[in-house]
Design an enzyme around this catalytic site. Structure first.
Site, PDB file in Angstrom:
ATOM      1  N   HIS A 224      -2.670   7.402   6.753  1.00 16.40           N
ATOM      2  CA  HIS A 224      -2.929   6.108   6.129  1.00 16.40           C
ATOM      3  C   HIS A 224      -4.338   5.669   6.507  1.00 16.40           C
ATOM      4  CE1 HIS A 224      -2.009   2.376   4.187  1.00 16.40           C
ATOM      5  NE2 HIS A 224      -2.172   1.672   5.291  1.00 16.40           N
TER       6      HIS A 224
ATOM      7  N   PHE B 147       1.713  -3.764   3.889  1.00 16.51           N
ATOM      8  CA  PHE B 147       2.068  -5.074   4.419  1.00 16.51           C
ATOM      9  C   PHE B 147       3.546  -5.341   4.149  1.00 16.51           C
ATOM     10  CE2 PHE B 147      -2.461  -7.044   3.871  1.00 16.51           C
ATOM     11  CZ  PHE B 147      -2.894  -6.331   4.969  1.00 16.51           C
TER      12      PHE B 147
ATOM     13  N   HIS C  25      -9.818   1.733   0.401  1.00 16.07           N
ATOM     14  CA  HIS C  25      -8.361   1.597   0.346  1.00 16.07           C
ATOM     15  C   HIS C  25      -7.942   1.106  -1.037  1.00 16.07           C
ATOM     16  CE1 HIS C  25      -4.315   1.058   1.314  1.00 16.07           C
ATOM     17  NE2 HIS C  25      -4.373   0.204   2.315  1.00 16.07           N
TER      18      HIS C  25
ATOM     19  N   GLU D 249      -0.950   4.814  14.287  1.00 16.93           N
ATOM     20  CA  GLU D 249      -0.556   5.983  13.492  1.00 16.93           C
ATOM     21  C   GLU D 249      -0.785   7.285  14.256  1.00 16.93           C
ATOM     22  OE1 GLU D 249      -1.151   7.941   9.038  1.00 16.93           O
ATOM     23  OE2 GLU D 249      -2.481   6.320   9.682  1.00 16.93           O
TER      24      GLU D 249
ATOM     25  N   CYS E  69       0.808  -1.217   0.000  1.00 15.68           N
ATOM     26  CA  CYS E  69       0.000   0.000   0.000  1.00 15.68           C
ATOM     27  C   CYS E  69       0.845   1.273   0.000  1.00 15.68           C
ATOM     28  CB  CYS E  69      -0.949  -0.020   1.188  1.00 15.68           C
ATOM     29  SG  CYS E  69      -1.911  -1.540   1.262  1.00 15.68           S
TER      30      CYS E  69
ATOM     31  N   LYS F  54      -9.682   7.756   3.016  1.00 19.24           N
ATOM     32  CA  LYS F  54     -10.121   6.371   2.791  1.00 19.24           C
ATOM     33  C   LYS F  54     -11.528   6.132   3.326  1.00 19.24           C
ATOM     34  CE  LYS F  54      -5.611   4.009   2.686  1.00 19.24           C
ATOM     35  NZ  LYS F  54      -4.677   5.100   3.028  1.00 19.24           N
TER      36      LYS F  54
END
Length: 416
Positions: A305, A403, A342, A316, A165, A337
């Site tokens: 994010h 990831f 996403h 975060e 991502c 998002k």
């Protein structure tokens, strides 16, 4: 050596809440949700039956049908967004030095639908390997920038960054450095993804990564909310034209913003889970600030994010409080998002576009679908909840994490 200045002169967006840059921005400001029941396949046996698909998009409105059939959807999306950005930048393709124009793109997965369909077709046959001759070139993640460069004759650096991502933010940072170091004058950068497929949805469901709020898909992506239960998968593309400042000025280009820095780091912790203390996220934002030559108190806005996962959102925001201290409470923080879902490898690009447009228009898009306070989140942080907020944004930042522990951060400045 003195680094060259880099500016943004063109934008293109193909998203679940708008099929152009302007439609996307209007969707963001109005708090539009892109989530709806999946139309691409029968979802009866799937845990999650919704996603953020593109709406009213017909690829043959943009690409010849014969050519489109040679491309996976992720590559089609890349072509459409890149063409919009090139047109928006008003690049004269007859006079620009194409040896000094690159295409550096991001994709986390690439041609997943092509791979899925070819393998399913083989498995349902008699064992004879009858594969489409375009199987491999449609599938490989690097084909998107390849197709863009072939169409326009751009002969500078051409490749794809793959960091889940964080892919398109990685691509943007590479593009920034290519121009900074004098290797190129112009770079088409961004990212695209088309993972709303049987394999994509099934795989993320198996990881328990996706929301299963099937009774109310439009409210399922709810970053920072106390009842969030996973992310909502989206698709599309975002493209930016980066240009050396003097090159842009010489041709009288419109300049959206200056791209002043970026940062990279790794969590070095877990395949899919963020570090609970946000160590890698702290590092990437500090790296970004240092690379840009700015102080924490200079930042007005952060597009996080913010995927709507129980662990990631908290980690975060803790990291933001650690890096920015008391100033964190003065920053307009949001997660777009909540509206787009996403977009995986395309997330960094469309979120950077949101930051740039917030800077240009003096308003920060909201984080929608927030109804329940999460006691693990500092209540003094301004998460721009449910409604856009007017705000002068001189410096805006965007975070993307993938990831594998990949972290990327980019930062833009309103041109003096």
């Amino acid at each position: 050596m003195e680094l060259k200045r880099v500016v943004v002169t063109g934008l293109g967006a193909l998203t679940p809440i708008g099929n152009t840059k302007d439609e996307y921005w209007d969707g963001l400001l109005s708090g539009k949700s892109g989530a709806a029941p999946i139309t691409y396949y029968d979802t009866e046996k799937f845990k999650t039956k919704f996603a953020c698909e593109l709406k009213d998009f017909n690829v043959t409105d943009f690409i010849d049908r014969k050519e489109a059939r040679k491309m996976d959807r992720f590559a089609q999306y890349a072509m459409v967004a890149a063409d919009e950005a090139i047109a928006d930048a008003k690049l004269d393709l007859d006079t620009v030095d194409k040896l000094r124009v690159g295409v550096i793109w991001g994709a986390g997965i690439g041609g997943l639908e092509t791979f899925q369909n070819e393998v399913l077709n083989f498995a349902s046959g008699d064992g004879t390997p009858r594969f489409n001759p375009f199987f491999i070139p449609k599938m490989i993640a690097d084909i998107a920038p390849g197709n863009i460069s072939i169409k326009h004759g751009f002969m500078g650096p051409n490749y794809t960054t793959v960091s889940a991502c964080a892919s398109s933010a990685n691509a943007m940072f590479d593009a920034l450095n290519s121009i900074r170091l004098g290797h190129t004058d112009v770079v088409v950068t961004g990212g695209s993804e088309a993972a709303v497929t049987i394999a994509g949805m099934g795989g993320f469901n198996a990881m328990h990564a996706l929301s299963t709020r099937n009774e109310s898909p439009e409210t399922a992506s709810r970053p920072f909310d106390g009842t969030r239960d996973g992310f909502v998968l989206g698709e599309g593309a975002g493209a930016l034209i980066l240009e050396e400042y003097e090159h842009a000025k010489a041709r009288g280009a419109k300049i959206y913003a200056e791209f002043i820095g970026g940062g990279l780091s790794s969590d070095a912790h877990h395949m899919t889970a963020p570090h609970p203390d946000g160590i890698g996220v702290i590092a990437v934002m500090k790296n970004c600030l240092q690379n840009a030559g700015i102080k924490p108190e200079d930042v007005d806005h952060i597009n996080t994010h913010g995927t709507s996962t129980p662990l990631g959102d908290v980690a975060e925001l803790k990291a933001i409080s650690e890096v920015f201290g008391d100033h964190a409470k003065s920053i307009n923080i949001n997660s777009t998002k909540s509206m787009t879902g996403h977009l995986l490898g395309a997330a960094g690009a469309i979120e950077a576009i949101s930051v740039i447009l917030a800077m240009e228009n003096g308003i920060v898009p909201p984080t929608i679908n927030h109804t329940t306070v999460d006691e693990k989140i500092d209540p003094e942080l301004n998460l721009t909840l449910n409604k856009a907020q007017k705000r002068e944004v001189k410096i805006g930042m965007s975070n993307t994490f993938g990831f594998g522990g990949h972290n990327a951060c980019v930062v833009f400045k309103k041109l003096d």
